[in-house]
Design an enzyme around this catalytic site. Sequence first.
Site, mmCIF file in Angstrom:
data_model
loop_
_atom_site.group_PDB
_atom_site.id
_atom_site.type_symbol
_atom_site.label_atom_id
_atom_site.label_comp_id
_atom_site.label_asym_id
_atom_site.label_seq_id
_atom_site.Cartn_x
_atom_site.Cartn_y
_atom_site.Cartn_z
ATOM 1 N N HIS A 1 -20.643 -17.168 -103.727
ATOM 2 C CA HIS A 1 -20.942 -16.196 -102.675
ATOM 3 C C HIS A 1 -21.000 -16.821 -101.299
ATOM 4 C CE1 HIS A 1 -21.961 -13.441 -105.950
ATOM 5 N NE2 HIS A 1 -21.398 -12.618 -105.108
ATOM 6 N N CYS B 1 -11.409 -5.601 -105.488
ATOM 7 C CA CYS B 1 -12.151 -6.071 -104.320
ATOM 8 C C CYS B 1 -12.635 -7.519 -104.456
ATOM 9 C CB CYS B 1 -13.319 -5.149 -104.008
ATOM 10 S SG CYS B 1 -14.536 -5.086 -105.333
HETATM 11 C C1 PEP Z 1 -16.335 -9.882 -107.747
HETATM 12 O O1 PEP Z 1 -17.038 -10.307 -108.662
HETATM 13 O O2 PEP Z 1 -15.106 -10.057 -107.674
HETATM 14 C C2 PEP Z 1 -16.949 -9.135 -106.639
HETATM 15 C C3 PEP Z 1 -16.219 -8.497 -105.740
HETATM 16 O O3 PEP Z 1 -18.312 -9.165 -106.566
HETATM 17 P P1 PEP Z 1 -19.123 -10.438 -106.016
HETATM 18 O O4 PEP Z 1 -18.133 -11.461 -105.547
HETATM 19 O O5 PEP Z 1 -20.013 -9.947 -104.939
HETATM 20 O O6 PEP Z 1 -19.869 -10.860 -107.250
#
Ligand code: PEP
Length: 550
Positions: free
Chosen positions: A193, A504
């Site tokens: 993240h 996404c």
């Molecule tokens: C993902 O897991 O691809 C996603 C968009 O969520 P995050 O990166 O916030 O876990």
Amino acid sequence: MSAAAPAAPAPARPVILSGRPASPGFAAGPLVVQAERTGGRRRAGTPAEERAALQAALATAAADLATLAAEASGDAADILEFQIALIEDDALSGPALDAIAGGTPAERAWTDAIGVLIADYEATEDDYFRARAADLRDLAERVATALSGEAQAGLTLPEGAVLFAADLAPSRFLSADWSGRGIALSAGSATSHVAMLARARGVPMVTGLGSLGAAAALAGAPALLDGEAGTLVLSPDAAATAAFAARRRASEAAAAHAAAAATGAAVSADGVAIAVHINVADPAELDRLDPAICDGIGLVRTELLFHARDGLPDEAEQTAVYRRILAWADGRPVTIRTLDAGGDKPIPGYTLDGEMNPFLGLRGVRLSLARPEVFAVQLRALLAAATDGDLKVMIPMVSVPAEMVRVRAAVAEAAQALSARGAPFRVPPIGMMVEVPAAALALDAFDTDFVSIGSNDLTQYTLAAGRDEPSVAELADTAEPAVLRLIAMTVAAADARGVPVSLCGDAGGDPRLVPLLLSAGLRSLSMAPSAVGRVKQTIAGLSVAAAARG
Ligand code: PEP
Ligand code: MG
């Protein structure tokens, strides 16, 4: 964090470290070294060292709390005094120190000892004591942070600095001003993240550089960070400096070219239109962005709204933020995701401490369903804001159909509460993320109005390769056939039901992966705003019919 040491004499040759690019861009300035940790944790020492470490962490936490208490008043001061009293109480530290004497590392001993107390507080009938469990969780986190060697206070870095650390928590990232600065991590991963936040804010980042070793003595020395080549050069000579400057100029020219493409439509060479949405980590980013670069917002990560402040935001604060995002989008669709805390996004006082494997624990929708009072506030805020625009609400980390059934019930309750108050609201479409293989494999069994594929988590869970684990970073690749097949299955299952499907995860912003995603059938992608120009250029050069043949 530890401050930079005085500049060391420049060595005869530059020191060159190679890692993995995690966020493009360049930074040149002094090297700031943060105390080394291993895999995001301290390395445990002897019982005597562990005892000293816990005592030092308790003293640091008590001193920080006393400073905060001196400026606080009312309830805030009461909470801080309560936490200080607990730190000073042998009934809490005693069992932890006994466990350390028996060979338990300090973090574990502390988490277990305070965990027992938190469970006691949570089990009481008395509302006052139950409410204080949250203060205990906050205290647990504060001492654990002090134990890890990281200061709780915000980061302050000199102009142009390159921060070198083992890893960096998202909340630490959010506490600093990164303009012109860069991040070099000995561990870390491009799909963590914090890397995603760095890309969203255009902060150069390189991960997996390995330990600084003897080069740690170079704290304060000039450093050149190249977020595209994935290198860190310390004490560069004239040739290294000139090469860096040339790469920086070329990259900035390419970025300017891509930025010019960002406001155009995303159409392939054979005329297929692709919807391009953006991911929003922090609503403040929107002030710098032109809505014309996108067809809408495909993902708002609301957990990051909860990171940058003390305590959880209330209903009015959340409604105001959601309305602000809808106003920016100016009629374009906006998908806001409910809180996806846990994993590598802990929120003190909300997520569980001390889970053995947080990525397989109580995170995302599991936590929202386990804390219905927090979920209800967010749902009411979303339903109230939905009157302002084309809002969709997205649920993270859905694994089994029963979770969507419970989510629908919680949404109905939120609607009822607003209606009882006479407040205007609208029930928006409720969709799910597909980021757990179980959801991809049985999509037809879920009650969902739309689907968005979270390729970051889908990749880590399919390949059993942690997104924050540098030793398996090579494995965690969305291009692996198993992941691409799950994506193609998801698209086919959504199409068969007439349910809109998008992606996404960070794969959507990666020009290497975009042709593979289009071959898997996707026609809608959401990505970091900084990736839009490059992805539109990539799409323009692709024949989608050819990509579909693989
Ligand atoms: C993902 O897991 O691809 C996603 C968009 O969520 P995050 O990166 O916030 O876990
Ligand atoms: Mg995810």
